[in-house]
Design a protein around this motif. Structure first.
Motif, PDB file in Angstrom:
ATOM      1  N   TRP A   7       0.845  -1.200   0.000  1.00  0.00           N
ATOM      2  CA  TRP A   7       0.000   0.000   0.000  1.00  0.00           C
ATOM      3  C   TRP A   7       0.881   1.250   0.000  1.00  0.00           C
ATOM      4  CZ3 TRP A   7      -0.850   4.326   2.980  1.00  0.00           C
ATOM      5  CH2 TRP A   7      -1.991   5.071   2.662  1.00  0.00           C
ATOM      6  N   ARG A   8       1.881   1.272   0.877  1.00  0.00           N
ATOM      7  CA  ARG A   8       2.788   2.431   0.929  1.00  0.00           C
ATOM      8  C   ARG A   8       3.458   2.665  -0.422  1.00  0.00           C
ATOM      9  NH1 ARG A   8       4.874  -0.459   5.200  1.00  0.00           N
ATOM     10  NH2 ARG A   8       3.669  -0.094   7.067  1.00  0.00           N
ATOM     11  N   ASP A   9       4.003   1.591  -0.997  1.00  0.00           N
ATOM     12  CA  ASP A   9       4.688   1.699  -2.285  1.00  0.00           C
ATOM     13  C   ASP A   9       3.722   2.148  -3.387  1.00  0.00           C
ATOM     14  OD1 ASP A   9       6.985   0.810  -0.989  1.00  0.00           O
ATOM     15  OD2 ASP A   9       6.803  -1.250  -1.760  1.00  0.00           O
ATOM     16  N   GLY A  10       2.519   1.606  -3.363  1.00  0.00           N
ATOM     17  CA  GLY A  10       1.514   1.969  -4.353  1.00  0.00           C
ATOM     18  C   GLY A  10       1.089   3.414  -4.241  1.00  0.00           C
ATOM     19  N   VAL A  11       0.929   3.895  -3.019  1.00  0.00           N
ATOM     20  CA  VAL A  11       0.559   5.291  -2.812  1.00  0.00           C
ATOM     21  C   VAL A  11       1.660   6.209  -3.336  1.00  0.00           C
ATOM     22  CG1 VAL A  11       0.198   7.068  -1.040  1.00  0.00           C
ATOM     23  CG2 VAL A  11      -1.050   4.913  -0.919  1.00  0.00           C
ATOM     24  N   VAL A  12       2.901   5.864  -3.070  1.00  0.00           N
ATOM     25  CA  VAL A  12       4.021   6.677  -3.566  1.00  0.00           C
ATOM     26  C   VAL A  12       3.983   6.728  -5.097  1.00  0.00           C
ATOM     27  CG1 VAL A  12       6.540   6.793  -3.741  1.00  0.00           C
ATOM     28  CG2 VAL A  12       5.445   6.373  -1.522  1.00  0.00           C
ATOM     29  N   ARG A  13       3.706   5.594  -5.751  1.00  0.00           N
ATOM     30  CA  ARG A  13       3.611   5.570  -7.215  1.00  0.00           C
ATOM     31  C   ARG A  13       2.447   6.447  -7.706  1.00  0.00           C
ATOM     32  NH1 ARG A  13       4.920   0.301  -6.483  1.00  0.00           N
ATOM     33  NH2 ARG A  13       2.757  -0.395  -6.574  1.00  0.00           N
ATOM     34  N   VAL A  14       1.299   6.329  -7.060  1.00  0.00           N
ATOM     35  CA  VAL A  14       0.139   7.135  -7.452  1.00  0.00           C
ATOM     36  C   VAL A  14       0.457   8.623  -7.304  1.00  0.00           C
ATOM     37  CG1 VAL A  14      -2.221   7.784  -6.779  1.00  0.00           C
ATOM     38  CG2 VAL A  14      -1.616   5.365  -7.033  1.00  0.00           C
ATOM     39  N   LEU A  15       1.075   9.006  -6.193  1.00  0.00           N
ATOM     40  CA  LEU A  15       1.408  10.412  -5.976  1.00  0.00           C
ATOM     41  C   LEU A  15       2.415  10.908  -7.012  1.00  0.00           C
ATOM     42  CD1 LEU A  15       1.617  10.583  -2.080  1.00  0.00           C
ATOM     43  CD2 LEU A  15      -0.331  11.146  -3.568  1.00  0.00           C
ATOM     44  N   HIS A  16       3.387  10.077  -7.345  1.00  0.00           N
ATOM     45  CA  HIS A  16       4.366  10.444  -8.378  1.00  0.00           C
ATOM     46  C   HIS A  16       3.659  10.663  -9.719  1.00  0.00           C
ATOM     47  CE1 HIS A  16       7.193   9.558 -11.644  1.00  0.00           C
ATOM     48  NE2 HIS A  16       8.028  10.260 -10.909  1.00  0.00           N
ATOM     49  N   ASP A  17       2.794   9.734 -10.090  1.00  0.00           N
ATOM     50  CA  ASP A  17       2.070   9.840 -11.359  1.00  0.00           C
ATOM     51  C   ASP A  17       1.143  11.056 -11.360  1.00  0.00           C
ATOM     52  OD1 ASP A  17       3.383   7.522 -12.105  1.00  0.00           O
ATOM     53  OD2 ASP A  17       1.621   6.231 -11.901  1.00  0.00           O
ATOM     54  N   LEU A  18       0.515  11.325 -10.227  1.00  0.00           N
ATOM     55  CA  LEU A  18      -0.368  12.484 -10.113  1.00  0.00           C
ATOM     56  C   LEU A  18       0.427  13.781 -10.278  1.00  0.00           C
ATOM     57  CD1 LEU A  18      -3.155  13.718  -9.527  1.00  0.00           C
ATOM     58  CD2 LEU A  18      -2.630  13.479  -7.074  1.00  0.00           C
ATOM     59  N   ASP A  19       1.588  13.861  -9.652  1.00  0.00           N
ATOM     60  CA  ASP A  19       2.441  15.050  -9.796  1.00  0.00           C
ATOM     61  C   ASP A  19       2.806  15.290 -11.256  1.00  0.00           C
ATOM     62  OD1 ASP A  19       2.478  15.638  -7.079  1.00  0.00           O
ATOM     63  OD2 ASP A  19       4.423  14.674  -6.729  1.00  0.00           O
ATOM     64  N   ALA A  20       3.232  14.238 -11.946  1.00  0.00           N
ATOM     65  CA  ALA A  20       3.622  14.367 -13.348  1.00  0.00           C
ATOM     66  C   ALA A  20       2.433  14.790 -14.209  1.00  0.00           C
ATOM     67  CB  ALA A  20       4.218  13.050 -13.851  1.00  0.00           C
ATOM     68  N   HIS A  21       1.286  14.223 -13.916  1.00  0.00           N
ATOM     69  CA  HIS A  21       0.072  14.552 -14.659  1.00  0.00           C
ATOM     70  C   HIS A  21      -0.322  16.016 -14.449  1.00  0.00           C
ATOM     71  CE1 HIS A  21      -3.916  13.928 -16.400  1.00  0.00           C
ATOM     72  NE2 HIS A  21      -4.389  14.605 -15.364  1.00  0.00           N
ATOM     73  N   MET A  22      -0.317  16.477 -13.221  1.00  0.00           N
ATOM     74  CA  MET A  22      -0.698  17.865 -12.949  1.00  0.00           C
ATOM     75  C   MET A  22       0.275  18.837 -13.599  1.00  0.00           C
ATOM     76  SD  MET A  22      -2.259  17.802  -9.060  1.00  0.00           S
ATOM     77  CE  MET A  22      -0.758  17.232  -8.288  1.00  0.00           C
ATOM     78  N   PHE A  23       1.553  18.490 -13.651  1.00  0.00           N
ATOM     79  CA  PHE A  23       2.537  19.333 -14.322  1.00  0.00           C
ATOM     80  C   PHE A  23       2.167  19.516 -15.793  1.00  0.00           C
ATOM     81  CE2 PHE A  23       6.384  20.175 -16.689  1.00  0.00           C
ATOM     82  CZ  PHE A  23       6.986  21.177 -15.954  1.00  0.00           C
ATOM     83  N   LYS A  24       1.805  18.410 -16.453  1.00  0.00           N
ATOM     84  CA  LYS A  24       1.409  18.482 -17.865  1.00  0.00           C
ATOM     85  C   LYS A  24       0.190  19.386 -18.049  1.00  0.00           C
ATOM     86  CE  LYS A  24       2.972  13.861 -19.100  1.00  0.00           C
ATOM     87  NZ  LYS A  24       2.517  12.513 -19.490  1.00  0.00           N
ATOM     88  N   GLU A  25      -0.747  19.298 -17.130  1.00  0.00           N
ATOM     89  CA  GLU A  25      -1.937  20.138 -17.254  1.00  0.00           C
ATOM     90  C   GLU A  25      -1.604  21.601 -16.971  1.00  0.00           C
ATOM     91  OE1 GLU A  25      -5.458  16.907 -16.371  1.00  0.00           O
ATOM     92  OE2 GLU A  25      -4.962  18.336 -14.793  1.00  0.00           O
ATOM     93  N   ASP A  26      -0.876  21.852 -15.905  1.00  0.00           N
ATOM     94  CA  ASP A  26      -0.570  23.233 -15.518  1.00  0.00           C
ATOM     95  C   ASP A  26       0.265  23.967 -16.568  1.00  0.00           C
ATOM     96  OD1 ASP A  26      -1.914  22.888 -13.120  1.00  0.00           O
ATOM     97  OD2 ASP A  26      -0.099  22.701 -11.906  1.00  0.00           O
ATOM     98  N   PHE A  27       1.235  23.286 -17.142  1.00  0.00           N
ATOM     99  CA  PHE A  27       2.170  23.954 -18.037  1.00  0.00           C
ATOM    100  C   PHE A  27       1.939  23.646 -19.512  1.00  0.00           C
ATOM    101  CE2 PHE A  27       4.239  24.016 -13.931  1.00  0.00           C
ATOM    102  CZ  PHE A  27       4.628  25.340 -13.858  1.00  0.00           C
ATOM    103  N   GLY A  28       0.977  22.787 -19.806  1.00  0.00           N
ATOM    104  CA  GLY A  28       0.678  22.462 -21.192  1.00  0.00           C
ATOM    105  C   GLY A  28      -0.791  22.631 -21.527  1.00  0.00           C
TER     106      GLY A  28
END
Length: 158
Positions: A103-124
């Protein structure tokens, strides 16, 4: 945070970017709790993150994405972002039966993917929307949000 193109001046984008800010804040809380070994607090903040994420994704997929998909040069980018939304939800679903470390590892992956996704939306995506959509589109997004808020109660209750 992105403030270079002026897209935050539009109420719908300001609302979506504000939700991104809240998601980043919650992500930071979750990471700190995981680092401290406080899984219960991490789970509480993760549930709060999902409460913000659900309506956020619904608005993007119901309003902004279809409007941008009308423009051939943006359709592929929108498809990528929709796929990332699906991937985020798949990652969250994978946590349902996960043991503590998984669960911990999965949450870290989800948060990483969410960060990358929001960056694409904010700056693209959001700057592209500013350059592409017109007043009627922005009014339609506002109307959609007002209708959703009316059905769910005041915005402050979210």
């Amino acid at each position: 945070m992105c403030d270079h193109c002026g897209c935050r001046e539009l109420t719908p984008v300001a609302r979506l970017m504000g939700e991104h800010d809240r998601l980043r804040e919650l992500s930071e809380h979750i990471r700190r709790h995981l680092t401290a070994g406080d899984d219960a607090a991490a789970r509480d903040h993760f549930q709060e993150l999902l409460v913000v994420l659900g309506p956020h994704v619904a608005e993007e997929e119901s309003t902004l994405f279809p409007m941008l998909r009308r423009h051939e040069e943006l359709a592929g980018h929108v498809a990528v972002l929709e796929g990332e939304h699906a991937g985020l939800y798949d990652g969250v679903d994978d946590l349902d039966d996960a043991g503590a470390q998984a669960w911990r590892d999965g949450v870290v992956r989800v948060l990483h993917d969410l960060d990358a996704h929001m960056f694409k939306e904010d700056f693209g995506l959001f700057p592209a929307a500013l350059a592409t959509l017109d007043g009627a589109d922005w009014d339609a997004m506002d109307s959609w949000e007002q209708a959703r808020a009316g059905a769910a109660g005041p915005l402050s209750a979210r």
